[in-house]
Design a protein around this motif. Structure first.
Motif, PDB file in Angstrom:
ATOM      1  N   ARG A  82       0.803  -0.598  -0.125  1.00 50.17           N
ATOM      2  CA  ARG A  82       0.071   0.090  -0.247  1.00 50.17           C
ATOM      3  C   ARG A  82       0.862   1.763   0.019  1.00 50.17           C
ATOM      4  NH1 ARG A  82      -4.767   0.037   3.478  1.00 50.17           N
ATOM      5  NH2 ARG A  82      -5.812  -2.000   3.414  1.00 50.17           N
ATOM      6  N   TRP A  83       1.571   1.200   0.783  1.00 48.69           N
ATOM      7  CA  TRP A  83       3.052   2.281   0.382  1.00 48.69           C
ATOM      8  C   TRP A  83       3.505   2.570  -0.527  1.00 48.69           C
ATOM      9  CZ3 TRP A  83       4.518   6.021   4.157  1.00 48.69           C
ATOM     10  CH2 TRP A  83       5.286   6.602   4.099  1.00 48.69           C
ATOM     11  N   THR A  84       4.163   1.718  -1.335  1.00 49.72           N
ATOM     12  CA  THR A  84       4.636   1.479  -2.673  1.00 49.72           C
ATOM     13  C   THR A  84       3.411   2.458  -3.670  1.00 49.72           C
ATOM     14  OG1 THR A  84       5.662  -0.624  -2.492  1.00 49.72           O
ATOM     15  CG2 THR A  84       6.071   0.853  -4.141  1.00 49.72           C
ATOM     16  N   ARG A  85       2.000   1.796  -2.994  1.00 54.07           N
ATOM     17  CA  ARG A  85       1.254   1.763  -3.798  1.00 54.07           C
ATOM     18  C   ARG A  85       1.258   4.041  -3.986  1.00 54.07           C
ATOM     19  NH1 ARG A  85      -2.325  -2.800  -4.046  1.00 54.07           N
ATOM     20  NH2 ARG A  85      -1.740  -3.918  -5.687  1.00 54.07           N
ATOM     21  N   SER A  86       1.349   4.310  -3.266  1.00 55.19           N
ATOM     22  CA  SER A  86       0.349   5.292  -2.905  1.00 55.19           C
ATOM     23  C   SER A  86       1.442   6.501  -2.213  1.00 55.19           C
ATOM     24  CB  SER A  86      -0.235   5.886  -1.077  1.00 55.19           C
ATOM     25  OG  SER A  86       1.152   5.246  -0.693  1.00 55.19           O
ATOM     26  N   GLY A  87       2.709   5.997  -3.472  1.00 55.13           N
ATOM     27  CA  GLY A  87       4.096   7.059  -4.222  1.00 55.13           C
ATOM     28  C   GLY A  87       4.973   7.447  -2.876  1.00 55.13           C
TER      29      GLY A  87
END
Ligand code: ADP
Length: 612
Positions: free
Chosen positions: A173-178
């Motif tokens: 999730r962290w990676t997806r949120s940039g």
């Protein structure tokens, strides 16, 4: 001493070291709960490492069970603290997964600690029959328990799986949120650690691997990731510190170049910090403790109240603090200082800090005062020059009452010689003499008032009275020059002027200029009209109209410039001084050519009571 006895304590030491570093950072930074949780996990793994070593050494069943139960607790604490750490660190994990970790583990732990749990049985093994001695690299021997695994031991493994799912999900999730990649390394290392530790423990407990528990070793991956993270933080901190030093140097340079002193006032603790430049401006020594009272004590008595007011206003509302005051230096000198500041507030809006600058403006103030003095000298000179023009006419004006007094006195002497003297006639003569004397006195008083150099004293004046005064002064001049002077004034209009002489000076200036303008015309056409009317709400306009030749277009622009004159004997300062006086009172002055003949000079002034 064998390699096992050396390496396990080393792992424990590594965990403890990083744990302590994280702890000290966390303690220095309140609200850094994530670091505290990580420090807890590292501390617990150090204990796990010690327990692992102790388990390899014992072959006493009771002791082994006690160590196992402690190990289960330590692993539980580590699991929960790392889950909570991830929760804080990423701030985006799935709640139910996070909650599943301690719940599942607690279910397994029930076999160790619930009162109903049978003795000689626990979370990992239903029963332990005895120990085997296993020989490993370098001929090192250690003990391993031999027992029947507890089928309910599935709970702690489910807890580990939930934890892996939780970390992986939070990292994705962290990676997806940039978000930046760095935290993902830590998340990945934690997932990797649980995977390895879980697998290894599972294989040992099911008898597949003849190895000691190596949970603490797997944790080294987490330690490494956290060290990288810490290193990056330290580097970023060092970079920030050097940037800070650089910006501080730039600030120092800028403030030194601008001759500014800087200060901050801690409102709650009532302490003022100030740079050396600022301290020197007030005559404070380098070591002196400054607070609000000390600061106000250094100000000129007359400036304390207004400055206090400005400070209170800035604290109470969002208006900036912008004041000029005098500081009393220890050697008795006065220094003019301009101060500016801004209030910083807490989250409830309360003022916590005030930050600002001070600038020595003594030189500017001195120049202003000198300018004011020169200006008043010039204005005086202009009045004197005007008086030169008026003198002969006024001499004529004075000679009239003086001549009348002389003639009346001669007549009185004749009456006294009569027998009996005619007292009624004498009384009438005396009344005449007094009137003539008063007339002469009034002419002299007006002259003196105009010639006097005065300080400013704001007053509310009646424009009609002042016009009458000017008319009286100009009357003899208009008679001798044969100019028709008409006054057309609206009823009583109150004006605020710093000094009545200022208004008289402007009016006389304009009237005398108008007389000069009509001088060359035939007598019948020499005409000046002074009109007074309301210009707008709260303002009046005075217009001096003449029938002269008007103003040449090329002069129109330059009329109000100092020393601009078209007259052979002119000084060219009358209009420039009139402009300064009118503008200082909040008005405007301008000139225009009339539609027919001549020119009109107009000025406006605010009426008393008008908001300005
Ligand atoms: P001065 O009267 O000593 O010349 P002023 O500043 O009073 O100085 O006037 C500047 C110039 O403005 C005058 O020399 C004259 O050319 C022009 N001026 C002033 N009043 C009038 C007027 N009523 N009509 C035409 N020109 C005028």
């Amino acid at each position: 001493m064998n390699w096992i006895t050396i390496t396990w304590p080393m792992v424990a030491a590594a965990c403890l070291t990083l744990g302590l570093i994280e702890l000290s950072i966390a303690l220095g930074q309140p609200r850094r709960a994530a670091r505290l949780l990580f420090a807890l996990s590292a501390g617990t793994v150090a204990c796990v490492s010690g327990l692992e070593l102790a388990l390899m050494r014992t072959n006493v069943l009771a002791e082994w069970w006690a160590l196992m139960r402690l190990l289960d607790i330590a692993v539980g604490v580590m699991l929960v603290s790392l889950t909570a750490f991830i929760w804080m660190y990423f701030g985006n994990g799935r709640k139910w997964l996070a909650v599943a970790v301690p719940v599942l583990y607690a279910l397994g732990l029930a076999f160790d600690y619930l009162p109903g749990a049978p003795a000689g049985s626990g979370m990992t093994y239903q029963t332990v029959a005895g120990f085997r001695t296993v020989e490993t690299f370098g001929g090192v021997r250690f003990h391993m328990a031999e027992g029947v695994p507890n089928p309910w031991n599935v709970f702690p493994y489910l807890a580990v799986l939930a934890q892996i799912a939780f970390v992986t999900d939070a990292s994705v999730r962290w990676t997806r949120s940039g978000g930046d990649r760095r935290p993902v390394v830590v998340g990945g290392a934690i997932a990797f650690f649980f995977l390895c530790a879980g697998l290894q423990a599972g294989l040992v407990e099911t008898g597949v691997l003849d190895m000691p528990y190596m949970i603490s070793w797997a944790y080294l991956a987490v330690l490494m990731a956290m060290s990288i993270e810490l290193n990056a933080d330290v580097l970023a901190g060092a970079r920030l510190a050097s940037q800070l030093r650089e910006s501080e140097r730039r600030m120092d340079l800028a403030s030194a170049a601008a001759d500014l002193g800087m200060w901050t006032w801690d409102v709650g603790h009532d302490t003022i910090w100030a740079t050396s430049r600022a301290r020197a401006m007030f005559g404070f020594s380098e070591s002196e403790h400054i607070n609000r009272a000390r600061f106000f004590g250094a100000l000129h008595r007359d400036d304390r109240e207004p400055t206090k007011q400005a400070l209170d206003d800035a604290l109470a509302s969002d208006v900036g603090y912008d004041v000029e005051y005098r500081a009393h230096l220890p050697e008795g000198r006065i220094r003019w200082i301009a101060a500016r500041g801004q209030v910083e507030r807490g989250h409830r809006g309360e003022p916590i800090l005030m930050r600002g600058v001070v600038l020595d403006i003594s030189a500017r103030r001195d120049t202003e005062l000198e300018l004011q003095r020169l200006h008043s000298e010039l204005a005086h000179a202009s009045r004197v020059s005007m008086m030169g023009q008026l003198a002969s006419a006024l001499a004529h004006e004075l000679s009239q009452p003086l001549g009348a007094i002389l003639r009346n006195t001669e007549a009185a002497e004749l009456f006294i010689e009569q027998d009996p003297p005619d007292l009624d006639e004498l009384r009438a003569i005396l009344v005449d003499i007094r009137h003539d004397d008063q007339r002469a006195g009034a002419v002299i008083a007006r002259l003196r008032a105009l010639l006097k150099r005065r300080s400013f004293a704001p007053r509310v004046l009646s424009l009609s009275d002042e016009l009458a005064n000017v008319a009286a002064l100009a009357r003899s001049e208009s008679l001798s020059r044969k100019v028709a002077l008409e006054i057309d004034a609206a009823p009583e209009l109150p004006l605020v002027m710093r000094d009545p002489v200022h208004l008289q000076q402007v009016l006389l200036n304009l009237v005398l200029n108008a007389m000069d303008a009509v001088e060359d015309l035939p007598t019948a056409r020499r005409k000046i009209t002074v009109r007074v009317q309301r210009h707008s709400e709260g303002e009046i306009e005075v217009a001096i109209e003449d029938s002269g030749p008007g103003i040449a277009p090329e002069s129109l622009e330059r009329l109000f410039e100092p020393f601009f004159t078209t007259k052979a004997n002119g000084m060219g300062i009358g209009l420039s001084i009139s402009q300064t006086i009118i503008e200082a009172h909040g008005g405007r002055i301008w000139a225009e050519n009339n539609a027919g003949e001549g020119a009109t000079f107009r000025f406006t002034l605010p009426l008393a009571g008008a908001a300005r």
